[in-house]
Design an enzyme around this catalytic site. Structure first.
Site, PDB file in Angstrom:
ATOM      1  N   ASP A  36      33.092  34.812  40.692  1.00 23.72           N
ATOM      2  CA  ASP A  36      32.650  36.009  40.261  1.00 23.72           C
ATOM      3  C   ASP A  36      32.572  37.460  39.862  1.00 23.72           C
ATOM      4  O   ASP A  36      33.714  37.789  40.278  1.00 23.72           O
ATOM      5  CB  ASP A  36      32.021  36.041  41.863  1.00 23.72           C
ATOM      6  CG  ASP A  36      31.181  37.094  41.737  1.00 23.72           C
ATOM      7  OD1 ASP A  36      30.454  37.991  40.697  1.00 23.72           O
ATOM      8  OD2 ASP A  36      29.316  36.280  42.336  1.00 23.72           O
ATOM      9  N   THR A  72      24.588  37.172  39.921  1.00 29.98           N
ATOM     10  CA  THR A  72      24.950  35.866  40.776  1.00 29.98           C
ATOM     11  C   THR A  72      23.987  35.256  40.259  1.00 29.98           C
ATOM     12  O   THR A  72      24.428  33.537  40.068  1.00 29.98           O
ATOM     13  CB  THR A  72      25.238  36.333  41.651  1.00 29.98           C
ATOM     14  OG1 THR A  72      26.815  37.267  41.683  1.00 29.98           O
ATOM     15  CG2 THR A  72      26.671  35.730  42.932  1.00 29.98           C
ATOM     16  N   ASP A 243      30.044  34.254  35.992  1.00 33.20           N
ATOM     17  CA  ASP A 243      28.507  34.402  36.062  1.00 33.20           C
ATOM     18  C   ASP A 243      28.143  35.311  35.112  1.00 33.20           C
ATOM     19  O   ASP A 243      27.188  35.348  34.378  1.00 33.20           O
ATOM     20  CB  ASP A 243      28.193  34.756  37.407  1.00 33.20           C
ATOM     21  CG  ASP A 243      28.521  35.149  38.526  1.00 33.20           C
ATOM     22  OD1 ASP A 243      29.844  35.943  37.542  1.00 33.20           O
ATOM     23  OD2 ASP A 243      28.318  35.952  39.426  1.00 33.20           O
ATOM     24  N   HIS A 349      26.772  45.243  36.626  1.00 29.45           N
ATOM     25  CA  HIS A 349      25.918  43.876  35.394  1.00 29.45           C
ATOM     26  C   HIS A 349      24.394  44.041  36.112  1.00 29.45           C
ATOM     27  O   HIS A 349      23.819  45.117  36.632  1.00 29.45           O
ATOM     28  CB  HIS A 349      26.745  42.808  36.019  1.00 29.45           C
ATOM     29  CG  HIS A 349      26.418  41.956  37.606  1.00 29.45           C
ATOM     30  ND1 HIS A 349      25.286  41.226  38.191  1.00 29.45           N
ATOM     31  CD2 HIS A 349      27.463  42.853  38.512  1.00 29.45           C
ATOM     32  CE1 HIS A 349      25.291  40.973  39.125  1.00 29.45           C
ATOM     33  NE2 HIS A 349      26.654  41.597  39.314  1.00 29.45           N
TER      34      HIS A 349
END
Length: 436
Positions: A36, A72, A243, A349
Site C-alpha cells: 500500500d 486504498t 494502489d 494521497h
C-alpha cells in the site's frame, strides 16, 4: 464416418484449444502482492538489491497509473475486478450513506459486504466459479461476500493491527506459499499496509520511509528464497504492485489550509459531507442548494469542484450511483479541511491520478514473464485481464485489455484460447450435426 461429421469433430477439437505442447498450456499459479502506498520512485533513493534484481529476472513497468480515486479500497478493487470505480462502486475508503450520514472507518469496512458487493465480481470469485482455489490475505475486498459467495479462504486485517512487523511479514509469506504447496491453491492475494502508514505519519521524504522500503526489499528477497526452497520457480507467477502513491502535505506557514467552511456554511447548505480525507471530498447539498454550493466552492483556492454529471470522462466516476452530487479534488499537496479539524498527516494521497506523485509500481516474475523487460507505463485497470490470462480462465466483463500487457509475456504473450468445457463442446457438436 460421414465426411461432414469428421469436419465437425475436427472443428470442435480445434475450438477446445487442445495443447500442442506442455509448455503452451501448463497451468501456473499466481500470487498478487500489494504494498500500500508504494510510490513509483520509492526505490530510487534507497539501496534495493532485491527489487533491482527483479529488473533483470522479470518485468518492470516504468510506473502504473491508479484509477481516480487514488485511495486504498477503490484502487485495490479496480485491480481485482478490472472495472473502473464508477462500475464497481467502491467510491471511498470509508463506507458511507449520504442519506443516513453513516460513516464507517476503513478497516471496519473490510468485512461489510454491502459496501463491496455491487454486482461486479472480483477475480477470486470468477476463478472459483471456474474450478480454481483462491485466497486473500489482508487484501481489501477479500473478506466480503459476493451474491452469497465467499473467497475460499480470507484472512482479514483487524483494527489496530500493526503493519510494520518484519517478522510477521515473513510469516505471511510462508503462510501463502504453503497454501500453494500444501493445499494446491491457484490464486492468492497478499496485502501489506506499508509504506502507506509511514508515508502518512512521516511524509514521503522522511528517513523512516526509506527504512520501510529497505524492509520491503528484504521481504522480497525472502519471498524469492522461499519460492526457490519450495521448488515453485517453474510454476508460480508473481505480480508486485500497489494502489496509489504519496505526496508531502503542504503546511502552514508556507500555505493556508483549505478550510471549506470559510467559503460556505456547511450546516445550512449541506446535508452530507466527507471532506477531511486526503485530497478528495464529496458533498450532498440540501435540496435546491446544489448550484449555491458549487458556486461557493468554486471560489475556494487550490481545489477544483465538479458537479457529478460534469466530471471529466477520464475520471470514470460520473456514472456512479453511489457518488454524491458534488466532488472536490484538491491541488497536489493541499489538504481538505471541512471546518477546524486538526490535520496531522505529513503525507497523503487522493489527488488527481495524473500527478506523478500518485503513480505506483509494477514488477512481475515467474515462468510466464520475460526477463529483463522494461514496460511502458499503463493503467492499473489492465492488470485484471493479465491475471485472467495467467490463470487460464475466462474473465468477467471488465474495462481492461490484455493487449496492453501481452508484450511482457513469454512467447509474445502466448495467447491461448481458454479451455472450452465439455458441455459447450457437446452443444457445439449437436448443433452442427443437425445443420448437416
Amino acid at each position: 464416418m460421414r465426411p461432414e461429421l469428421f469436419l465437425v469433430l475436427a472443428a470442435v477439437t480445434c475450438a477446445a484449444g487442445k495443447p500442442l505442447s506442455k509448455a503452451a498450456t501448463a497451468k501456473n499459479k499466481l500470487l498478487l502482492i500489494s504494498f500500500d502506498g508504494f510510490r513509483w520512485d520509492y526505490d530510487q533513493d534507497v539501496e534495493t538489491p532485491h527489487l533491482d534484481r527483479l529488473v533483470v529476472d522479470g518485468v518492470k513497468a516504468k510506473y502504473i497509473t491508479p484509477p481516480m480515486l487514488t485511495m486504498t479500497s477503490p484502487s485495490h478493487f479496480t485491480t481485482i475486478t478490472g472495472r473502473w470505480v464508477e462500475d464497481h462502486e467502491v467510491v471511498h475508503n470509508m463506507m458511507f450513506n449520504a442519506t443516513t450520514n453513516l460513516k464507517v472507518p476503513h478497516k471496519q469496512t473490510l468485512t461489510r459486504s454491502e459496501w463491496w458487493d455491487n454486482g461486479v465480481l472480483p477475480l477470486w470469485i470468477t476463478a472459483q466459479n471456474q474450478g480454481l482455489k483462491t485466497a486473500s490475505f489482508f487484501y481489501p475486498g477479500g473478506g466480503a461476500n459476493y451474491s452469497g459467495q465467499a473467497v475460499t479462504r480470507a484472512v482479514v486485517e483487524e483494527v489496530g493491527h500493526p503493519d510494520d512487523n518484519e517478522t510477521e511479514w515473513r510469516q505471511n509469506v510462508d503462510t501463502v506459499l504453503n497454501w500453494f504447496t500444501e493445499e494446491d491453491f491457484d490464486f492468492v492475494t497478499l496485502y501489506y499496509g506499508e509504506p502507506d502508514n509511514v508515508g502518512h505519519a512521516k511524509g514521503p521524504d522522511h528517513p523512516r520511509r526509506k527504512e520501510i522500503i529497505r524492509q520491503i526489499d528484504r521481504t522480497i528477497g525472502y519471498l524469492r528464497e522461499a519460492i526457490s526452497r519450495l521448488d515453485l520457480n517453474d510454476s508460480l507467477n508473481v505480480i508486485i504492485t500497489s494502489d496509489h502513491g504519496m505526496t508531502t502535505v503542504k503546511k502552514r506557514p508556507q500555505v493556508d489550509e483549505i478550510i471549506l467552511n470559510k467559503y460556505l456554511n456547511l450546516i445550512q447548505l449541506n446535508s452530507f459531507e466527507l471532506l477531511d480525507y486526503g485530497g478528495f471530498g464529496i458533498l450532498t447539498p440540501r435540496p435546491g442548494q446544489e448550484q449555491k454550493v458549487f458556486d461557493a466552492l468554486s471560489n475556494a483556492p487550490n481545489l477544483t469542484v465538479y458537479k457529478k454529471d460534469e466530471i471529466p470522462e477520464s475520471f470514470h466516476l460520473a456514472k456512479s450511483k453511489r457518488l454524491p452530487p458534488i466532488v472536490v479534488v484538491a491541488d497536489l499537496g493541499f489538504n481538505l479541511n471541512s471546518r477546524f479539524i486538526v490535520y496531522v498527516n505529513k503525507g497523503d494521497h487522493g489527488y488527481h491520478n495524473g500527478e506523478m506523485d500518485m503513480k505506483t509500481i509494477f514488477r512481475a516474475f515467474g515462468p510466464s514473464f520475460k526477463r529483463n523487460f522494461l514496460s511502458e507505463p499503463f493503467d492499473s485497470i489492465h492488470i485484471y485481464p493479465l491475471m485472467c490470462h495467467l490463470l487460464q480462465i475466462q474473465p468477467a466483463p471488465h474495462n481492461g485489455s490484455l493487449a496492453v500487457t501481452e508484450n511482457m509475456l513469454q512467447h509474445n504473450g502466448g495467447l491461448q484460447r481458454a479451455p472450452v468445457s465439455v458441455a459447450v463442446l457437446l452443444s457445439m457438436l449437436i448443433s452442427m450435426f443437425y445443420v448437416l
